[in-house]
Design a protein around this motif. Sequence first.
Motif, short mmCIF file in Angstrom:
data_model
loop_
_atom_site.label_atom_id
_atom_site.label_comp_id
_atom_site.label_asym_id
_atom_site.label_seq_id
_atom_site.Cartn_x
_atom_site.Cartn_y
_atom_site.Cartn_z
N ARG A 48 0.84 -1.20 0.00
CA ARG A 48 0.00 0.00 0.00
C ARG A 48 0.87 1.25 0.00
O ARG A 48 0.40 2.34 -0.25
CB ARG A 48 -0.92 0.00 1.24
N ASP A 49 2.15 1.05 0.30
CA ASP A 49 3.11 2.16 0.32
C ASP A 49 3.77 2.23 -1.07
O ASP A 49 4.49 1.31 -1.48
CB ASP A 49 4.14 1.86 1.41
N PRO A 50 3.55 3.33 -1.82
CA PRO A 50 4.10 3.42 -3.18
C PRO A 50 5.62 3.29 -3.23
O PRO A 50 6.17 2.75 -4.19
CB PRO A 50 3.67 4.81 -3.67
N GLN A 51 6.32 3.75 -2.18
CA GLN A 51 7.79 3.65 -2.17
C GLN A 51 8.22 2.19 -2.10
O GLN A 51 9.20 1.78 -2.72
CB GLN A 51 8.39 4.44 -0.98
N MET A 52 7.49 1.42 -1.30
CA MET A 52 7.79 -0.01 -1.18
C MET A 52 7.57 -0.70 -2.53
O MET A 52 8.41 -1.49 -2.98
CB MET A 52 6.90 -0.64 -0.09
N ALA A 53 6.46 -0.35 -3.18
CA ALA A 53 6.17 -0.96 -4.50
C ALA A 53 7.30 -0.64 -5.47
O ALA A 53 7.78 -1.52 -6.21
CB ALA A 53 4.83 -0.46 -5.02
N LYS A 54 7.76 0.61 -5.46
CA LYS A 54 8.85 1.03 -6.37
C LYS A 54 10.11 0.22 -6.13
O LYS A 54 10.77 -0.24 -7.05
CB LYS A 54 9.18 2.51 -6.09
N LYS A 55 10.45 0.07 -4.85
CA LYS A 55 11.66 -0.67 -4.49
C LYS A 55 11.57 -2.13 -4.93
O LYS A 55 12.54 -2.72 -5.40
CB LYS A 55 11.82 -0.62 -2.96
N MET A 56 10.38 -2.70 -4.78
CA MET A 56 10.21 -4.14 -5.07
C MET A 56 10.32 -4.46 -6.56
O MET A 56 10.84 -5.50 -6.95
CB MET A 56 8.84 -4.62 -4.53
N VAL A 57 9.79 -3.58 -7.42
CA VAL A 57 9.76 -3.91 -8.85
C VAL A 57 11.08 -3.62 -9.55
O VAL A 57 11.28 -4.06 -10.69
CB VAL A 57 8.61 -3.18 -9.60
N GLU A 58 11.96 -2.90 -8.87
CA GLU A 58 13.24 -2.51 -9.47
C GLU A 58 14.02 -3.71 -10.01
O GLU A 58 14.24 -4.69 -9.28
CB GLU A 58 14.08 -1.82 -8.40
N GLY A 59 14.42 -3.67 -11.27
CA GLY A 59 15.26 -4.72 -11.84
C GLY A 59 14.52 -5.98 -12.24
O GLY A 59 15.13 -6.97 -12.64
N MET A 60 13.19 -5.98 -12.14
CA MET A 60 12.43 -7.20 -12.43
C MET A 60 12.02 -7.27 -13.90
O MET A 60 11.61 -6.27 -14.49
CB MET A 60 11.14 -7.23 -11.58
N ASP A 61 12.08 -8.48 -14.49
CA ASP A 61 11.57 -8.70 -15.84
C ASP A 61 10.07 -8.93 -15.81
O ASP A 61 9.34 -8.47 -16.67
CB ASP A 61 12.23 -9.94 -16.47
N GLU A 62 9.63 -9.69 -14.79
CA GLU A 62 8.20 -10.04 -14.69
C GLU A 62 7.71 -9.78 -13.28
O GLU A 62 8.46 -9.98 -12.32
CB GLU A 62 7.98 -11.53 -15.02
N VAL A 63 6.44 -9.38 -13.18
CA VAL A 63 5.81 -9.19 -11.86
C VAL A 63 4.52 -10.00 -11.82
O VAL A 63 3.75 -10.00 -12.79
CB VAL A 63 5.51 -7.69 -11.61
N TYR A 64 4.32 -10.71 -10.70
CA TYR A 64 3.09 -11.47 -10.47
C TYR A 64 2.38 -10.82 -9.29
O TYR A 64 2.86 -10.93 -8.16
CB TYR A 64 3.42 -12.94 -10.18
N GLN A 65 1.26 -10.13 -9.55
CA GLN A 65 0.60 -9.37 -8.49
C GLN A 65 -0.55 -10.18 -7.90
O GLN A 65 -1.67 -10.18 -8.41
CB GLN A 65 0.12 -8.02 -9.06
N LEU A 66 -0.25 -10.86 -6.78
CA LEU A 66 -1.27 -11.68 -6.11
C LEU A 66 -1.64 -11.14 -4.74
O LEU A 66 -2.48 -11.72 -4.06
CB LEU A 66 -0.76 -13.13 -5.97
N ALA A 67 -1.00 -10.04 -4.32
CA ALA A 67 -1.29 -9.51 -2.98
C ALA A 67 -2.70 -8.95 -2.94
O ALA A 67 -3.08 -8.17 -3.82
CB ALA A 67 -0.28 -8.42 -2.62
N ALA A 68 -3.48 -9.36 -1.97
CA ALA A 68 -4.85 -8.87 -1.82
C ALA A 68 -5.30 -9.11 -0.39
O ALA A 68 -4.82 -10.03 0.28
CB ALA A 68 -5.78 -9.60 -2.78
N ASP A 69 -6.23 -8.27 0.05
CA ASP A 69 -6.84 -8.48 1.36
C ASP A 69 -8.03 -9.41 1.12
O ASP A 69 -9.06 -8.96 0.62
CB ASP A 69 -7.31 -7.12 1.91
N MET A 70 -7.85 -10.67 1.40
CA MET A 70 -8.91 -11.63 1.04
C MET A 70 -9.04 -12.76 2.04
O MET A 70 -8.22 -12.93 2.93
CB MET A 70 -8.67 -12.17 -0.38
N GLY A 71 -10.11 -13.53 1.86
CA GLY A 71 -10.37 -14.70 2.71
C GLY A 71 -11.53 -15.46 2.13
O GLY A 71 -11.99 -15.14 1.03
#
Length: 323
Positions: free
Chosen positions: A52-75
Amino acid sequence: MKKALVCGAGGFIGGHLVSRLKSEGYWVRGVDLKEHEFGNNESDEFVLGDLRDPQMAKKMVEGMDEVYQLAADMGGAGYIFTGDNDAHVMHNSALCNLNVLDASLHAGVKKIFYSSSACMYPEYNQLDPDNPKCAEDSAYPAMPDSEYGWEKLFSERLYLTYNRNHGIDVRVARFHNIFGPQGTWEGGREKAPAALCRKVSETPDGGHIEVWGDGLQTRSFLYIDECVEGVRRLMESDFLGPVNIGSEEMISINDFAKMIIDISGKNISIKNIEGPEGVRGRNSDNELISKKLEWKPSQPLREGMEKTFHWIEAQRKAKLQEA
Ligand code: NAD
């Protein structure tokens, strides 16, 4: 060596996807709010972080070829359909999607996968338990029966607009009830397959389990390995989606509970009680996936349920011994 980010790597499907990508030779970074509670984390680098923190998202995607976005608030139904968690579900999941997608675009990520859900299909097509309609083109006019489904629909559209307007390569899948070992099986967020396995495992021979609703509501369930196979095939294809990743083996919830009881070898009866149950009927429609990927899930439900029941039983017994 290809580099992939798995968002939600501490969760059920994310954890399995990390293992699959590792087995294919990827270097994998995982990110989640929490460590994996029910399985191993095989990522090369695991970060405890809040997307939820845009800075964290930026840091995480750095240098990646592919991203799999499965994070969700779910149950499961006990989390999604009570209404108590609606604001959290919409706010938290939408922020993860907005941040990860935008950061991926700016970091030059080549391809991004988004996990939508069958919960986005309109309720009016799922009133007849024997004949639900979940073809991809039946999504509109939209009328999901939960805020979770509305957020999924919004986010699907978000990914497709980023593709249309900004040119980032996206893939969108609609998962239908994924189950298997290393999934949440206790604590309130567990879904029907795991919850029923736990109840059957806890109940002594001659006892009964409670099943929400009249038990005539129908669903299909897909084993985790086939889900991950579908995700990888979609990523490698040139089809954007949205596409169903689910099983077409529809079953009533009471028959599903009977299957689990049979696997346990115990003599247990079913007591139907009032509870959150979602739509009356739901089944995957696999015409589009067969056409576009020349593949569709095919493993019999019972095969996956045998593995899942024995895994949950072993987890429960190990926990009892620890206590
Ligand atoms: P899960 O709850 O096990 O995994 C989701 C993970 O996302 C969790 O570990 C959670 O901690 C993490 N997360 C939540 N908010 C976060 C945040 N702000 N920052 C970082 N991480 C965060 O669920 P799952 O079953 O593995 O589902 C994965 C995806 O597939 C989800 O998007 C879900 O909506 C979708 N989906 C699952 C199913 C299913 O049957 N399991 C069906 C349809 C769609």
